[in-house]
Design a protein around this motif. Structure first.
Motif, PDB file in Angstrom:
ATOM      1  N   HIS A 165       0.825  -1.203   0.000  1.00 54.02           N
ATOM      2  CA  HIS A 165       0.000   0.000   0.000  1.00 54.02           C
ATOM      3  C   HIS A 165       0.861   1.255   0.000  1.00 54.02           C
ATOM      4  N   LYS A 166       0.436   2.253  -0.750  1.00 55.01           N
ATOM      5  CA  LYS A 166       1.216   3.482  -0.915  1.00 55.01           C
ATOM      6  C   LYS A 166       1.475   4.174   0.422  1.00 55.01           C
ATOM      7  N   ASP A 167       0.455   4.260   1.278  1.00 57.56           N
ATOM      8  CA  ASP A 167       0.605   4.951   2.559  1.00 57.56           C
ATOM      9  C   ASP A 167       1.651   4.256   3.431  1.00 57.56           C
ATOM     10  N   SER A 168       1.597   2.939   3.464  1.00 57.07           N
ATOM     11  CA  SER A 168       2.570   2.182   4.253  1.00 57.07           C
ATOM     12  C   SER A 168       3.969   2.371   3.699  1.00 57.07           C
ATOM     13  N   ARG A 169       4.068   2.338   2.385  1.00 53.32           N
ATOM     14  CA  ARG A 169       5.370   2.511   1.737  1.00 53.32           C
ATOM     15  C   ARG A 169       5.945   3.893   2.028  1.00 53.32           C
ATOM     16  N   GLN A 170       5.112   4.924   1.955  1.00 53.18           N
ATOM     17  CA  GLN A 170       5.565   6.275   2.241  1.00 53.18           C
ATOM     18  C   GLN A 170       6.022   6.429   3.684  1.00 53.18           C
ATOM     19  N   THR A 171       5.321   5.762   4.600  1.00 55.83           N
ATOM     20  CA  THR A 171       5.716   5.811   6.017  1.00 55.83           C
ATOM     21  C   THR A 171       7.098   5.222   6.216  1.00 55.83           C
ATOM     22  N   LEU A 172       7.344   4.077   5.599  1.00 56.29           N
ATOM     23  CA  LEU A 172       8.654   3.431   5.743  1.00 56.29           C
ATOM     24  C   LEU A 172       9.748   4.232   5.042  1.00 56.29           C
ATOM     25  N   LYS A 174       9.824   7.457   4.844  1.00 57.13           N
ATOM     26  CA  LYS A 174      10.115   8.586   5.733  1.00 57.13           C
ATOM     27  C   LYS A 174      11.001   8.149   6.893  1.00 57.13           C
ATOM     28  N   VAL A 175      10.738   6.960   7.425  1.00 59.17           N
ATOM     29  CA  VAL A 175      11.569   6.435   8.507  1.00 59.17           C
ATOM     30  C   VAL A 175      12.994   6.219   8.017  1.00 59.17           C
ATOM     31  N   ALA A 176      13.121   5.625   6.828  1.00 61.08           N
ATOM     32  CA  ALA A 176      14.449   5.378   6.251  1.00 61.08           C
ATOM     33  C   ALA A 176      15.182   6.695   6.003  1.00 61.08           C
ATOM     34  N   GLY A 177      14.465   7.695   5.500  1.00 61.00           N
ATOM     35  CA  GLY A 177      15.065   9.004   5.265  1.00 61.00           C
ATOM     36  C   GLY A 177      15.520   9.651   6.562  1.00 61.00           C
ATOM     37  N   PHE A 178      14.713   9.483   7.612  1.00 59.14           N
ATOM     38  CA  PHE A 178      15.071  10.028   8.929  1.00 59.14           C
ATOM     39  C   PHE A 178      16.358   9.390   9.435  1.00 59.14           C
ATOM     40  N   ILE A 179      16.456   8.070   9.294  1.00 61.87           N
ATOM     41  CA  ILE A 179      17.653   7.355   9.747  1.00 61.87           C
ATOM     42  C   ILE A 179      18.893   7.842   8.998  1.00 61.87           C
ATOM     43  N   ILE A 219      15.824  -0.873   6.472  1.00 63.52           N
ATOM     44  CA  ILE A 219      17.285  -1.007   6.434  1.00 63.52           C
ATOM     45  C   ILE A 219      17.791  -0.871   5.007  1.00 63.52           C
ATOM     46  N   ALA A 220      17.164  -1.604   4.095  1.00 60.39           N
ATOM     47  CA  ALA A 220      17.605  -1.593   2.697  1.00 60.39           C
ATOM     48  C   ALA A 220      17.509  -0.195   2.096  1.00 60.39           C
ATOM     49  N   THR A 221      16.442   0.521   2.400  1.00 60.91           N
ATOM     50  CA  THR A 221      16.237   1.853   1.846  1.00 60.91           C
ATOM     51  C   THR A 221      17.173   2.875   2.478  1.00 60.91           C
ATOM     52  N   SER A 222      17.345   2.801   3.790  1.00 54.09           N
ATOM     53  CA  SER A 222      18.205   3.777   4.472  1.00 54.09           C
ATOM     54  C   SER A 222      19.652   3.662   4.008  1.00 54.09           C
ATOM     55  N   LEU A 223      20.097   2.456   3.671  1.00 54.12           N
ATOM     56  CA  LEU A 223      21.467   2.272   3.184  1.00 54.12           C
ATOM     57  C   LEU A 223      21.672   2.964   1.841  1.00 54.12           C
ATOM     58  N   VAL A 224      20.699   2.857   0.956  1.00 57.26           N
ATOM     59  CA  VAL A 224      20.805   3.529  -0.343  1.00 57.26           C
ATOM     60  C   VAL A 224      20.787   5.046  -0.161  1.00 57.26           C
ATOM     61  N   LEU A 225      19.919   5.524   0.731  1.00 64.42           N
ATOM     62  CA  LEU A 225      19.830   6.963   0.968  1.00 64.42           C
ATOM     63  C   LEU A 225      21.099   7.506   1.621  1.00 64.42           C
ATOM     64  N   TYR A 233      22.164   4.419  -9.268  1.00 64.90           N
ATOM     65  CA  TYR A 233      20.973   3.939  -9.975  1.00 64.90           C
ATOM     66  C   TYR A 233      19.844   3.615  -8.996  1.00 64.90           C
ATOM     67  N   LEU A 234      20.182   2.934  -7.903  1.00 65.87           N
ATOM     68  CA  LEU A 234      19.180   2.607  -6.890  1.00 65.87           C
ATOM     69  C   LEU A 234      18.637   3.877  -6.235  1.00 65.87           C
ATOM     70  N   TYR A 235      19.532   4.841  -5.999  1.00 67.43           N
ATOM     71  CA  TYR A 235      19.108   6.093  -5.377  1.00 67.43           C
ATOM     72  C   TYR A 235      18.104   6.817  -6.269  1.00 67.43           C
ATOM     73  N   SER A 236      18.380   6.846  -7.562  1.00 65.98           N
ATOM     74  CA  SER A 236      17.462   7.469  -8.513  1.00 65.98           C
ATOM     75  C   SER A 236      16.121   6.752  -8.512  1.00 65.98           C
ATOM     76  N   HIS A 237      16.161   5.420  -8.453  1.00 65.64           N
ATOM     77  CA  HIS A 237      14.932   4.621  -8.451  1.00 65.64           C
ATOM     78  C   HIS A 237      14.112   4.909  -7.203  1.00 65.64           C
ATOM     79  N   ILE A 238      14.776   5.012  -6.045  1.00 66.28           N
ATOM     80  CA  ILE A 238      14.071   5.272  -4.806  1.00 66.28           C
ATOM     81  C   ILE A 238      13.443   6.656  -4.825  1.00 66.28           C
ATOM     82  N   ASN A 239      14.186   7.650  -5.344  1.00 64.15           N
ATOM     83  CA  ASN A 239      13.638   8.993  -5.430  1.00 64.15           C
ATOM     84  C   ASN A 239      12.382   9.037  -6.289  1.00 64.15           C
TER      85      ASN A 239
END
Length: 243
Positions: A165-172, A174-179, A219-225, A233-239
């Motif tokens: 779900h988009k809302d759940s994904r956005q929440t995670l 934001k957490v990864a970005g905060f970390i 964890i996976a997202t925060s490492l790329v960020l 490439y992964l960073y661009s995809h996440i953005n």
């Protein structure tokens, strides 16, 4: 902020980067983007744009590689060394493309004696170029997969644990970005290979169940960020995924 020009100062920055200072790496790469672009354009003999030119992406990756492979003990200035690494990477790309063009020119006739058109040859060369970029992406994914293993995260399983779900994904996200933005929390993650769940609950307001369920994705997202230049490439995809 102007790029560091004194070689002794450059060596100090590179020393910090090579010992794990990722903020210094990102700042250094951003500061030297004009140098990277100029080096690539001088070799390519034409204007290049960061948003549209694969050559600049390859040059950036090469410059990042130069940082990691540079031997501080040798009496060689860093920037000339980096220029050689960038040029060699781009020349290798051009040689591969040139070989394909030669192969295409020798193979202009098909089995029925029909001459291939210039458009068909160009299409083949473009296909080869795309394969080269895919090789870069594949190398990046392999490096990312190796990093994830240290955190007990299986790259192949990420699809299954990613929120649907988009809302759940956005929440995670934001957490990864905060970390990634909080040096102290990121250092804990890198050292202990675990999320500081209790601290994240207090500082993000996200409940424990959501954090624990999304642990691998976070964890996976925060490492790329945190390592955007290591995984461009992964960073661009996440953005794109956070839009």
């Amino acid at each position: 902020m102007a790029p560091v020009s004194n070689n002794s100062d450059v060596l100090q920055v590179i020393s910090r980067i090579q010992t794990g200072d990722q903020n210094a790496r990102e700042d250094f790469l951003n500061e030297y983007k004009p140098f990277i672009a100029k080096t690539a354009m001088n070799l390519c003999k034409r204007p290049l744009q960061w948003e549209h030119s694969d050559e600049l992406s390859i040059a950036l990756i090469a410059f990042n590689t130069a940082i990691d492979t540079y031997n501080i003990q040798k009496e060689i200035p860093f920037l000339p060394y980096a220029k050689v690494v960038i040029n060699n990477r781009l020349k290798d790309l051009f040689r591969k493309e040139s070989r394909l063009r030669i192969e295409c020119s020798f193979d202009m006739e098909d089995t029925e004696g029909k001459i291939s058109s210039p458009a068909e040859i160009q299409s083949a060369c473009t296909e080869f170029r795309n394969r080269t970029i895919e090789d870069e992406r594949r190398e990046e994914l392999e490096e990312y997969e190796t990093l994830l293993e240290k955190f007990g995260v299986d790259f192949e399983a990420l699809v299954e644990v990613s929120p649907k779900h988009k809302d759940s994904r956005q929440t995670l996200f934001k957490v990864a970005g905060f970390i990634a933005e909080q040096e102290q929390i990121m250092e804990q993650l890198l050292a202990k290979k675990q999320l500081p769940i209790s601290e994240l609950i207090l500082k993000t307001g996200v409940n424990r169940k959501t954090l624990e369920r999304g642990r691998k994705f976070i964890i996976a997202t925060s490492l790329v960020l945190y390592y955007p230049m290591q995984f461009p490439y992964l960073y661009s995809h996440i953005n794109q995924g956070t839009d």
